[in-house]
Design an enzyme around this catalytic site. Structure first.
Site, PDB file in Angstrom:
ATOM      1  N   HIS A 115      -6.976 -16.832  -4.955  1.00 44.60           N
ATOM      2  CA  HIS A 115      -7.114 -15.443  -5.385  1.00 44.60           C
ATOM      3  C   HIS A 115      -8.191 -14.779  -4.535  1.00 44.60           C
ATOM      4  O   HIS A 115      -9.235 -15.383  -4.261  1.00 44.60           O
ATOM      5  CB  HIS A 115      -7.497 -15.380  -6.862  1.00 44.60           C
ATOM      6  N   CYS A 229      -2.920  -9.555  -4.673  1.00 41.57           N
ATOM      7  CA  CYS A 229      -4.373  -9.452  -4.538  1.00 41.57           C
ATOM      8  C   CYS A 229      -4.818  -9.466  -3.089  1.00 41.57           C
ATOM      9  O   CYS A 229      -5.708  -8.704  -2.691  1.00 41.57           O
ATOM     10  CB  CYS A 229      -5.065 -10.559  -5.334  1.00 41.57           C
TER      11      CYS A 229
END
Length: 356
Positions: A115, A229
Site C-alpha cells: 500500500h 493507491c
C-alpha cells in the site's frame, strides 16, 4: 458504514486497505492460482479501438448507498488539508507498507503486495501529515459486485477517495515498509498541490484493481489502467514535478495486479444489458460469472466456487470486466494474472520556458 463525509477529502487513517463486507479470501486464492476469470463472448455496443480506455471522471461524488457497509471505517481520523505559509519548507516522504499490515504484519509484504501513501512535514510548525487514497468499502467490494435477489443487475459498492490526516505512524511505515524523504517543496507549492488534490478527489470516484494488458512483455498493448493507491501517489508526484518540485534519485517500486487478455469486446452498460429491453442471455452469463465471488462463504462453498473460477478463467479463458460503469469481455490469455513489484521512477522536474 462509511459515512457520506468519508467520501470527501479529510477523514483519515488507512492501514493498507483492510478487508470488509466481501472478504478477500477468494481474491487471495485467485492470486495464488495465478489465473483469472471470464465468460462467453457476446455481441453489443460500439467497437472501441482506442487503448487504453480512458478512466472516466465525474462532475460530483455520489452519496454512498446505505447497503454498502465497511468493516473498517474509511478515514476515521481525517482532517482538512491545512493552508501552509508560503515561505514554509515542506518535506515530502514516500510511504509504503504491506497491505493489511495492521492485521497480518508482513505476510503480504513477502508477496510484494504493498500500500502506498505520501507524508509531509512542515519545517515551521514541526507537524507532519499522511495523505493516501483507498477504497471506502474495502478491496473486495471494488473488485466484484453483490448479486442481490431483488435486483436484476449486479450491485457495486465501489468508491475510492483521498484521506488526509495529521501525523505519520513511523512504526507502521518503517517496520515492514518504507519511509524515505523524496523531495522538499515550499508551502506555496504545497497549497497548489492541495487544491489539485481536492479536484482530483472530487472527479475520480471509483477504484479499479486490475491493469489489463495483451501480454507480460515490454511494449505490450494496455487495454485498461488500474486506479488505486499507487496511481494516486504517482499522480501527486507528477503534479508536484509540474509545480517545480525536484525529486531525489532513488528507486521506487509499486505493486501492480495484471490480467492478460486478447482485445476486449465492449458489451454495454447496466441499462443496455440488464434493463427491460436488455440482453437476457448476456445478463445471465455475467451474473453466473460473478456468482463464485460472493462474500460470506462456508469452507465447502468456497472450495466449490474456487473450482468454478478455475474452470471459467483457466479452462474457458473468460473474464467480465466492469470499467467506467460499463461491461467488457476479456478473452483471457496465459499467464492470466500476475502480481508485479516493478520500478516506476520518480518524475523529473518540469522545465518552465522563459517568459511563460
Amino acid at each position: 458504514m462509511a459515512q457520506e463525509e468519508g467520501a470527501r477529502l479529510g477523514v483519515g487513517g488507512a492501514r493498507g486497505a483492510p478487508p470488509g463486507r466481501a472478504p478477500w479470501r477468494w481474491a487471495l486464492a485467485l492470486l495464488g492460482l495465478t489465473a483469472a476469470l471470464s465468460w462467453p463472448r457476446a455481441a453489443g455496443g460500439p467497437s472501441r479501438r482506442h487503448w487504453p480506455v480512458p478512466y472516466k471522471r465525474f462532475s460530483f461524488r455520489p452519496e454512498p448507498d446505505p447497503y454498502c457497509q465497511a468493516k473498517y471505517t474509511f478515514c476515521p481520523t481525517g482532517s482538512p488539508i491545512p493552508v501552509m505559509k508560503g515561505e514554509d519548507v515542506i518535506e515530502v516522504f514516500r510511504l509504503q507498507a504491506p497491505v493489511w499490515e495492521f492485521k497480518y504484519g508482513d505476510l503480504l509484504g513477502h508477496l510484494k503486495i504493498m500500500h502506498d501513501a505520501i507524508g509531509f512535514k512542515s519545517t515551521l510548525t514541526g507537524k507532519n501529515y499522511t495523505m493516501e487514497w483507498y477504497e471506502l468499502f474495502q478491496l473486495g467490494n471494488c473488485t466484484f459486485p453483490h448479486l442481490r435477489p431483488e435486483m436484476n443487475a449486479p450491485f457495486w459498492c465501489n468508491q475510492g477517495a483521498a484521506c488526509f490526516f495529521e501525523g505519520i505512524d513511523d512504526v507502521h511505515w518503517k517496520e515492514n515498509g518504507t519511509l524515505v524523504l523524496v523531495a522538499t517543496i515550499s508551502g506555496s507549492t504545497f497549497n497548489k498541490m492541495a487544491k489539485w488534490v481536492k479536484q482530483d478527489n472530487e472527479t475520480g470516484i471509483y477504484y479499479e484493481t486490475w491493469t489489463v494488458q495483451a501480454s507480460p512483455g515490454k511494449g505490450a498493448e494496455t487495454w485498461f489502467e488500474s486506479y488505486d493507491c499507487s496511481k494516486f501517489v504517482l499522480r501527486t508526484y507528477e503534479k508536484l514535478a509540474e509545480l517545480g518540485a525536484e525529486f531525489k534519485k532513488i528507486e521506487t517500486n509499486y505493486t501492480r495486479i495484471f490480467l492478460y487478455s486478447g482485445e476486449p469486446t465492449y458489451l454495454g452498460n447496466e441499462t443496455s444489458i440488464f434493463g427491460p429491453t436488455g440482453n437476457k442471455t448476456l445478463a445471465s452469463a455475467i451474473k453466473r460469472f460473478y456468482y463464485p465471488f460472493k462474500p460470506h462463504l462456508s469452507t465447502k462453498e468456497f472450495l466449490w466456487c474456487l473450482l468454478q473460477i478455475f474452470d471459467t478463467v483457466i479452462m474457458h479463458r473468460q473474464f467480465y470486466l466492469f470499467y467506467n460503469f460499463e461491461y467488457w469481455f476479456l478473452p483471457m490469455k496465459f499467464p492470466f494474472i500476475k502480481i508485479t513489484y516493478e520500478e516506476i521512477p520518480l518524475p523529473n522536474r518540469h522545465k518552465i520556458l522563459p517568459g511563460l
